[in-house]
Scaffold this active site. Structure first.
Site, PDB file in Angstrom:
ATOM      1  N   ASN A 154      31.498 -31.110  -6.569  1.00 42.70           N
ATOM      2  CA  ASN A 154      30.705 -32.318  -6.393  1.00 42.70           C
ATOM      3  C   ASN A 154      31.516 -33.604  -6.494  1.00 42.70           C
ATOM      4  OD1 ASN A 154      30.356 -30.766  -8.992  1.00 42.70           O
ATOM      5  ND2 ASN A 154      29.876 -32.812  -9.735  1.00 42.70           N
ATOM      6  N   GLN A 182      26.664 -28.397  -3.225  1.00 45.92           N
ATOM      7  CA  GLN A 182      27.425 -29.381  -2.431  1.00 45.92           C
ATOM      8  C   GLN A 182      27.900 -28.793  -1.103  1.00 45.92           C
ATOM      9  OE1 GLN A 182      27.986 -32.596  -2.930  1.00 45.92           O
ATOM     10  NE2 GLN A 182      27.090 -32.757  -4.963  1.00 45.92           N
ATOM     11  N   HIS A 204      17.702 -31.971  -2.752  1.00 46.23           N
ATOM     12  CA  HIS A 204      17.991 -33.411  -2.602  1.00 46.23           C
ATOM     13  C   HIS A 204      19.436 -33.704  -2.234  1.00 46.23           C
ATOM     14  CE1 HIS A 204      20.030 -34.500  -6.505  1.00 46.23           C
ATOM     15  NE2 HIS A 204      19.441 -33.409  -6.928  1.00 46.23           N
ATOM     16  N   CYS A 327      29.795 -41.417 -18.583  1.00 48.41           N
ATOM     17  CA  CYS A 327      29.377 -42.043 -19.831  1.00 48.41           C
ATOM     18  C   CYS A 327      28.736 -40.992 -20.714  1.00 48.41           C
ATOM     19  CB  CYS A 327      28.372 -43.149 -19.567  1.00 48.41           C
ATOM     20  SG  CYS A 327      29.081 -44.524 -18.676  1.00 48.41           S
TER      21      CYS A 327
HETATM   22  C1  LIG Z   1      23.587 -31.819  -7.810  1.00 47.31           C
HETATM   23  C2  LIG Z   1      24.259 -30.574  -8.250  1.00 47.31           C
HETATM   24  C3  LIG Z   1      23.642 -29.700  -9.140  1.00 47.31           C
HETATM   25  C4  LIG Z   1      22.288 -30.004  -9.760  1.00 47.31           C
HETATM   26  O1  LIG Z   1      21.283 -29.886  -8.800  1.00 47.31           O
HETATM   27  P1  LIG Z   1      19.797 -30.418  -9.164  1.00 47.31           P
HETATM   28  O2  LIG Z   1      18.987 -29.926  -8.007  1.00 47.31           O
HETATM   29  O3  LIG Z   1      19.914 -31.899  -9.211  1.00 47.31           O
HETATM   30  O4  LIG Z   1      19.388 -29.800 -10.436  1.00 47.31           O
HETATM   31  C5  LIG Z   1      24.308 -28.548  -9.483  1.00 47.31           C
HETATM   32  N1  LIG Z   1      25.512 -28.263  -8.983  1.00 47.31           N
HETATM   33  C6  LIG Z   1      26.150 -29.081  -8.119  1.00 47.31           C
HETATM   34  C7  LIG Z   1      27.484 -28.704  -7.604  1.00 47.31           C
HETATM   35  C8  LIG Z   1      25.546 -30.264  -7.736  1.00 47.31           C
HETATM   36  O5  LIG Z   1      26.180 -31.080  -6.907  1.00 47.31           O
END
Ligand SMILES: *Cc1c(COP(=O)(O)O)cnc(C)c1O
Length: 387
Positions: A154, A182, A204, A327
Site C-alpha cells: 500500500n 492494493q 473502496h 502518527c
Molecule cells: C486499505 C487496505 C486494507 C484495509 O482495507 P479496509 O477495507 O479499509 O479494511 C488492508 N490491506 C491493504 C493492503 C490495504 O491497502
C-alpha cells in the site's frame, strides 16, 4: 478549492455509475428487502442483486461465485483468514509466516495469534521492498501451516512474487493467503495463477464504497475456515450478518467496471505517474522507494533528500498525499515499510506517497510538478540558511 487528489491508495471516490445504482437498493421505492428473506418478492430481488455482485467479483479474480465470502472490508477479510485458519490448530502445532511490509490488518492479527502461543516468523523484504520466494523458503518450519504475503504494497505499490510463493506453499502443503487490497483494480489478479487459498479484497480501493469487501476461499481446498463472527449462519456459516445489498451492488459494479476498463486505465495512469516523476526527477537528491522493481501503475513513493516530509506536505497543501510517517498516540514514527527497506528515519520522514487514479488528469499532474518543485527548492534553501 478542492485539493488535487493524489491519495488513491488510501481510498477512492465511488464511481458515479456505481453510486447511482447503489441508491436504488436503499429506499422505499427500491429493492430494500433482506436478501435472506425467502418468502417474498423484495427478498428475492435483493438476493438476485447480491448474487449478481458475487459473480462480478468472482469473475474479476478468476474465481467461482461460490468461493466469495462477503465481509466489511479487507481488514475483516485478513482477520478472518488468519484467525480462521489458526483456529483449526493448537498453537504449538501451527507456525505462520508473514511479510514485514504487510498492512497492519495482517500484522496485528498475526501478533495477536503469536501472543496466544502460535509460531510466527516475520520475513524481511529486500531493499526494494520485495518479499522473495527465497526468504519465505528460509523461514519455513516443519509445522508451517499458513503464509500471508500481500500482492501489492500500500505504501510503495511494490509487487511481491505471489505466484512463486503460491507454488512453494502448494508444494509444501500450507495455506496461502494474499492481501490483494492494493492489487485488485490495478493489476490483473487470478487466484489460480497465484495458487492462493484465501485472498482479501476491499471495495473502496477500486471505486466501490467503503465498508464492504470479500474474502475469496478456495472450494477445492480442504481448509475448514473457522467463522469469527457468529450469528444467523450467512455466507455458508463463515460470516454471519444481514447482507448489505447496496454495498454489495456497489462492490460488484465496481468490479465489473474494472474488468472492462483495467487494461486501458492502467496504461493511462502509468503514463501520468511517469510524467509526474519525469517532472521532478531533476530536483536531485531524490529517489523512488521501490524504484528498481515492478510496481502498481499509480504509486510513486518518493524520498526527497534534505527536506522533512511533514514540512513538505504542509507546503503542498493543494495536493492530497500521504507521508512516510505514521502518527501514533505519542509521536510521529517513520513508516515501518520504508524502515524495513533499509531507509534511515530521516529518509523515511522525507518521503511522500503520491498515488494516482481514475480521475487524475494531465493538468493536475503538471500543477503538482510545479508545486513540488517550488516547495522542495524553498525548503532546501531554508535548511541551508539555517545550518
Ligand atoms: C486499505 C487496505 C486494507 C484495509 O482495507 P479496509 O477495507 O479499509 O479494511 C488492508 N490491506 C491493504 C493492503 C490495504 O491497502
Amino acid at each position: 478549492m478542492n485539493p488535487i487528489y493524489m491519495d488513491y491508495a488510501a481510498t477512492t471516490p465511488v464511481d458515479d455509475r456505481v453510486a447511482e445504482r447503489m441508491a436504488r437498493f436503499l429506499t422505499r421505492d427500491g429493492d430494500y428487502g433482506n436478501p435472506a428473506s425467502r418468502s417474498h418478492m423484495l427478498g428475492w430481488l435483493a438476493e438476485e442483486a447480491v448474487e449478481e455482485a458475487r459473480n462480478d467479483v468472482a469473475d474479476l479474480i478468476g474465481a467461482d461465485s461460490r468461493e466469495i465470502v462477503w465481509t466489511s472490508g479487507a481488514t475483516e477479510s485478513n482477520n478472518l483468514a488468519l484467525k480462521g485458519v489458526a483456529d483449526n490448530f493448537a498453537p504449538e502445532d501451527c507456525h505462520i509466516i508473514v511479510g514485514a511490509t504487510e498492512h497492519k490488518a495482517v500484522l496485528d492479527p498475526a501478533h495477536y495469534l503469536a501472543g496466544k502461543g502460535y509460531g510466527l516468523t516475520v520475513v524481511q523484504p529486500n531493499e526494494d521492498g520485495v518479499i522473495s520466494v527465497e526468504a519465505v523458503r528460509e523461514a519455513w518450519q516443519p509445522n508451517t501451516r499458513l503464509v500471508s504475503v500481500m500482492a501489492a504494497n500500500n505504501e510503495t505499490g511494490v509487487l511481491n512474487p505471489v505466484a512463486g510463493i503460491g507454488a512453494l506453499c502448494a508444494e509444501r502443503d500450507a495455506w496461502f493467503h494474499v492481501d490483494a487490497a492494493q492489487a485488485v483494480g490495478k493489476i490483473p489478479v487470478d487466484v489460480n495463477d497465484w495458487q492462493v487459498t484465501l485472498l482479501s479484497i476491499s471495495g473502496h480501493k477500486f471505486y466501490g464504497p467503503k465498508g464492504v469487501g470479500a474474502l475469496y476461499k478456495r472450494r477445492r481446498s480442504t481448509l475448514d475456515l473457522q467463522a469469527q463472527i457468529h450469528g444467523g449462519g450467512h455466507e455458508r456459516g463463515m460470516r454471519s450478518g444481514t447482507l448489505a445489498t447496496h454495498q454489495l451492488v456497489g462492490i460488484g459494479d465496481a468490479a465489473r467496471i474494472v474488468r472492462d476498463e483495467l487494461a486501458e486505465e492502467a496504461e493511462r495512469i502509468g503514463a501520468l505517474r511517469d510524467r509526474l516523476w519525469a517532472g521532478i526527477e531533476d530536483l536531485g537528491d531524490i529517489q523512488i522507494n521501490g524504484g528498481g522493481v515492478p510496481r502498481t501503475p499509480g504509486h510513486l513513493n518518493v524520498a526527497f533528500g534534505g527536506v522533512d516530509g511533514e514540512a513538505l506536505m504542509m507546503a503542498l497543501r493543494t495536493i492530497a498525499v500521504s507521508t512516510g510517517s505514521a502518527c501514533t498516540s505519542a509521536s510521529v514514527e517513520p513508516s515501518y515499510v520504508l524502515k524495513a527497506m533499509g531507509l534511515s528515519d530521516q529518509a523515511a520522514h522525507g518521503s511522500l506517497r503520491f498515488s494516482l487514479g481514475r480521475y487524475t488528469t494531465e493538468n493536475e499532474v503538471d500543477t503538482a510538478i510545479h508545486s513540488i518543485r517550488e516547495a522542495v527548492t524553498a525548503l532546501r534553501k531554508q535548511a541551508s540558511v539555517a545550518s
